[in-house]
Design a protein around this motif. Structure first.
Motif, PDB file in Angstrom:
ATOM      1  N   PRO A  39       0.829  -1.204   0.000  1.00 57.29           N
ATOM      2  CA  PRO A  39       0.000   0.000   0.000  1.00 57.29           C
ATOM      3  C   PRO A  39       0.870   1.263   0.000  1.00 57.29           C
ATOM      4  N   LEU A  40       0.365   2.303  -0.606  1.00 55.99           N
ATOM      5  CA  LEU A  40       1.096   3.570  -0.671  1.00 55.99           C
ATOM      6  C   LEU A  40       0.086   4.703  -0.768  1.00 55.99           C
ATOM      7  N   LEU A  41       0.238   5.698   0.067  1.00 58.08           N
ATOM      8  CA  LEU A  41      -0.664   6.852   0.060  1.00 58.08           C
ATOM      9  C   LEU A  41      -0.027   7.985  -0.722  1.00 58.08           C
ATOM     10  N   LEU A  42      -0.735   8.481  -1.723  1.00 55.89           N
ATOM     11  CA  LEU A  42      -0.283   9.634  -2.505  1.00 55.89           C
ATOM     12  C   LEU A  42      -1.256  10.783  -2.308  1.00 55.89           C
ATOM     13  N   ARG A  43      -0.720  11.997  -2.237  1.00 58.55           N
ATOM     14  CA  ARG A  43      -1.555  13.189  -2.116  1.00 58.55           C
ATOM     15  C   ARG A  43      -1.222  14.157  -3.241  1.00 58.55           C
ATOM     16  N   PRO A  44      -2.223  14.684  -3.941  1.00 60.28           N
ATOM     17  CA  PRO A  44      -1.943  15.702  -4.962  1.00 60.28           C
ATOM     18  C   PRO A  44      -1.429  16.973  -4.315  1.00 60.28           C
ATOM     19  N   GLU A  45      -0.794  17.822  -5.109  1.00 60.64           N
ATOM     20  CA  GLU A  45      -0.243  19.067  -4.580  1.00 60.64           C
ATOM     21  C   GLU A  45      -1.324  19.945  -3.954  1.00 60.64           C
ATOM     22  N   ARG A  46      -2.516  19.895  -4.513  1.00 58.37           N
ATOM     23  CA  ARG A  46      -3.659  20.602  -3.943  1.00 58.37           C
ATOM     24  C   ARG A  46      -4.889  19.742  -4.169  1.00 58.37           C
ATOM     25  N   PRO A  47      -5.909  19.849  -3.327  1.00 59.32           N
ATOM     26  CA  PRO A  47      -7.119  19.051  -3.520  1.00 59.32           C
ATOM     27  C   PRO A  47      -7.697  19.255  -4.916  1.00 59.32           C
ATOM     28  N   ILE A  48      -8.286  18.202  -5.441  1.00 59.69           N
ATOM     29  CA  ILE A  48      -8.850  18.224  -6.788  1.00 59.69           C
ATOM     30  C   ILE A  48     -10.366  18.330  -6.682  1.00 59.69           C
ATOM     31  N   LEU A  77     -11.058  15.490  -4.014  1.00 58.32           N
ATOM     32  CA  LEU A  77     -10.105  14.385  -3.944  1.00 58.32           C
ATOM     33  C   LEU A  77      -8.850  14.877  -3.220  1.00 58.32           C
ATOM     34  N   HIS A  78      -8.580  14.269  -2.073  1.00 58.58           N
ATOM     35  CA  HIS A  78      -7.454  14.686  -1.248  1.00 58.58           C
ATOM     36  C   HIS A  78      -6.303  13.693  -1.267  1.00 58.58           C
ATOM     37  N   ALA A  79      -6.589  12.437  -1.630  1.00 59.85           N
ATOM     38  CA  ALA A  79      -5.549  11.418  -1.571  1.00 59.85           C
ATOM     39  C   ALA A  79      -5.933  10.224  -2.435  1.00 59.85           C
ATOM     40  N   PHE A  80      -4.924   9.409  -2.761  1.00 58.44           N
ATOM     41  CA  PHE A  80      -5.132   8.167  -3.496  1.00 58.44           C
ATOM     42  C   PHE A  80      -4.489   7.030  -2.700  1.00 58.44           C
ATOM     43  N   GLY A  81      -5.289   6.016  -2.422  1.00 57.21           N
ATOM     44  CA  GLY A  81      -4.756   4.840  -1.750  1.00 57.21           C
ATOM     45  C   GLY A  81      -4.291   3.836  -2.784  1.00 57.21           C
ATOM     46  N   CYS A  82      -2.996   3.814  -3.059  1.00 57.18           N
ATOM     47  CA  CYS A  82      -2.458   2.968  -4.130  1.00 57.18           C
ATOM     48  C   CYS A  82      -2.072   1.587  -3.588  1.00 57.18           C
ATOM     49  N   THR A  91      -7.606   3.503  -4.789  1.00 59.74           N
ATOM     50  CA  THR A  91      -8.899   3.968  -4.312  1.00 59.74           C
ATOM     51  C   THR A  91      -8.865   5.478  -4.168  1.00 59.74           C
ATOM     52  N   LEU A  92     -10.032   6.109  -4.256  1.00 56.37           N
ATOM     53  CA  LEU A  92     -10.117   7.551  -4.063  1.00 56.37           C
ATOM     54  C   LEU A  92     -10.170   7.875  -2.576  1.00 56.37           C
ATOM     55  N   ASN A  93      -9.378   8.881  -2.190  1.00 52.32           N
ATOM     56  CA  ASN A  93      -9.335   9.353  -0.804  1.00 52.32           C
ATOM     57  C   ASN A  93      -8.996   8.231   0.183  1.00 52.32           C
ATOM     58  N   ASP A  94      -8.277   7.216  -0.323  1.00 53.64           N
ATOM     59  CA  ASP A  94      -7.813   6.107   0.505  1.00 53.64           C
ATOM     60  C   ASP A  94      -8.961   5.383   1.204  1.00 53.64           C
ATOM     61  N   ARG A  95     -10.137   5.367   0.581  1.00 53.64           N
ATOM     62  CA  ARG A  95     -11.302   4.699   1.153  1.00 53.64           C
ATOM     63  C   ARG A  95     -11.368   3.254   0.658  1.00 53.64           C
ATOM     64  N   ARG A  96     -11.413   2.305   1.574  1.00 46.57           N
ATOM     65  CA  ARG A  96     -11.508   0.876   1.297  1.00 46.57           C
ATOM     66  C   ARG A  96     -10.237   0.302   0.674  1.00 46.57           C
ATOM     67  N   TRP A 146      -1.249  11.176 -12.184  1.00 46.49           N
ATOM     68  CA  TRP A 146      -1.370  10.988 -10.748  1.00 46.49           C
ATOM     69  C   TRP A 146      -0.285  10.080 -10.192  1.00 46.49           C
ATOM     70  N   PHE A 147       0.072   9.030 -10.926  1.00 50.51           N
ATOM     71  CA  PHE A 147       0.999   8.021 -10.397  1.00 50.51           C
ATOM     72  C   PHE A 147       2.343   8.006 -11.124  1.00 50.51           C
ATOM     73  N   SER A 148       2.568   8.968 -11.999  1.00 52.88           N
ATOM     74  CA  SER A 148       3.765   8.939 -12.843  1.00 52.88           C
ATOM     75  C   SER A 148       5.052   9.022 -12.048  1.00 52.88           C
ATOM     76  N   GLU A 149       5.016   9.660 -10.875  1.00 49.34           N
ATOM     77  CA  GLU A 149       6.228   9.784 -10.069  1.00 49.34           C
ATOM     78  C   GLU A 149       6.705   8.440  -9.513  1.00 49.34           C
ATOM     79  N   LEU A 150       5.861   7.407  -9.600  1.00 48.80           N
ATOM     80  CA  LEU A 150       6.213   6.096  -9.049  1.00 48.80           C
ATOM     81  C   LEU A 150       7.102   5.285  -9.989  1.00 48.80           C
ATOM     82  N   TYR A 151       7.341   5.777 -11.209  1.00 55.53           N
ATOM     83  CA  TYR A 151       8.071   4.994 -12.205  1.00 55.53           C
ATOM     84  C   TYR A 151       9.443   5.580 -12.496  1.00 55.53           C
TER      85      TYR A 151
END
Length: 362
Positions: free
Chosen positions: A10-19, A26-31, A49-54, A321-326
């Motif tokens: 699991p990895l939590l990502l947050r955008p630079e500002r809420p979307i 959208l405040h976060a992505f639960g990857c 997941t959106l906002n790290d829900r579920r 959204w996830f490009s920094e992971l590569y």
């Protein structure tokens, strides 16, 4: 070559500002980073997941489904898909069960490409080494009109010849003023898409869609809730602007119904919800049999290989959204994304960056 193990991270990502979109803030992505290992090779994939829900539920599901691939031939991906389809029958063939299938399916395809030493788009048939791309990582509802105009100019200056903005379920005049401002800023030659994120009623979608026609939109996306494919068909019939939809539809059966009803002019499978690479390709060929184009939704690093294998590919959604992971970055030229010739998807997890993000979230 047999699958030895499956790892999820699991990895939590947050955008630079809420979307801001019609779906809410959208405040976060639960990857969930998925790795399938076999004979010293790895296949990698990502779901979220959106906002790290579920996120914990989805990760647990993928871990539970690992027994469908461990000890099995890693190259028998259609066999895995068939086993998994039967396995989730009791839980249902939509939602998280399909996301679990998608997570493993994508990792298996990446592994297959690496084993063969071939880029995935060539393994899947190969149609084009370039796919038209549009910038989708901005022009959100929470931007002022001035911010929209400035952001659109930045996208154009970066070489993008297409971009997408969002629409609100509120005052139609507010929407029209914002679309007018962006169209005036970018001129008539840049393709402009507009996405309502399922926020409108059928009548409001038709009324707003008719007013939008003067702006020559490439498409009007998801005006209605995803389940209302009958209403969407009526909207599509009432408007000249093409309707794009499908990112929230599951498997070929959902898209078959859309095609039967003529609910959309452009189909938009999402790798996470459609059922992975295997099912994306099935939907792509089903669409081609009905002379319909397909675009992608999210996951540009993975979607690019699949679109490169389809002769009816319309556009790649560039949502970074996830490009920094590569370790690798997407390459663009003349408004198109260049399909990588590296094995598999052509993108590998950047372990240093991921560990840094893990430490930040600890």
């Amino acid at each position: 070559m047999k699958v030895e193990r499956v790892e999820t991270r699991p990895l939590l990502l947050r955008p630079e500002r809420p979307i801001g979109s019609a779906l809410g803030q959208l405040h976060a992505f639960g990857c969930i980073l998925v790795t399938v290992r076999a004979d010293g090779l790895t296949g990698e994939n990502i779901v979220f997941t959106l906002n790290d829900r579920r996120t914990k539920v989805l990760r647990s599901l993928i871990d539970e489904m690992a027994d469908l691939v461990i000890g099995q031939d890693a190259g028998h991906i259609a066999g895995f898909w068939s086993r998994a389809w039967r396995d989730v029958n009791f839980m249902g063939h939509k939602g998280m069960p399909v996301m679990g299938i998608s997570a493993l399916d994508g990792a298996l395809w990446d592994l297959a490409g690496k084993r063969a030493g071939l880029p995935l788009y060539r393994m899947l048939g190969g149609a084009s080494a370039r796919v038209p791309a549009y910038h989708s990582g901005g022009l959100w509802l929470d931007r002022s009109t001035d911010e929209l105009v400035a952001e659109a100019a930045r996208f154009e200056a970066a070489g993008f010849t297409a971009m997408k903005m969002r629409l609100s379920a509120g005052d139609p005049d507010w929407n029209i003023d914002r679309v007018r401002a962006v169209r005036a800023a970018i001129g008539p030659k840049i393709r402009l898409m507009a996405d309502a994120n399922q926020g409108l009623t059928e009548n409001d979608a038709i009324r707003l869609g008719r007013r939008l026609e003067e702006f020559d939109l490439t498409w009007f996306e998801e005006p209605l809730p995803a389940w209302d494919v009958e209403g969407l068909a009526r909207v599509a019939a009432a408007l000249d602007t093409p309707i794009a939809s499908g990112e929230t539809d599951y498997t070929r059966y959902g898209f078959r119904r859309m095609i039967e009803l003529r609910s959309a002019d452009i189909l938009m499978p999402d790798l996470q919800r459609v059922g992975g690479v295997t099912e994306f390709m099935r939907v792509g060929h089903l669409a081609e049999a009905h002379d319909l184009p397909v675009s992608s939704h999210l996951f540009p690093e993975q979607s690019l290989s699949v679109l490169g294998a389809l002769a009816n590919a319309h556009s790649l959604e560039y949502m970074p959204w996830f490009s920094e992971l590569y370790c690798e970055r997407l390459d663009f030229a003349d408004g198109s994304a260049i399909v990588p010739e590296r094995p598999g998807f052509g993108f590998t997890f950047d372990e240093d960056r991921i560990r840094h993000l893990e430490r930040q979230g600890a």
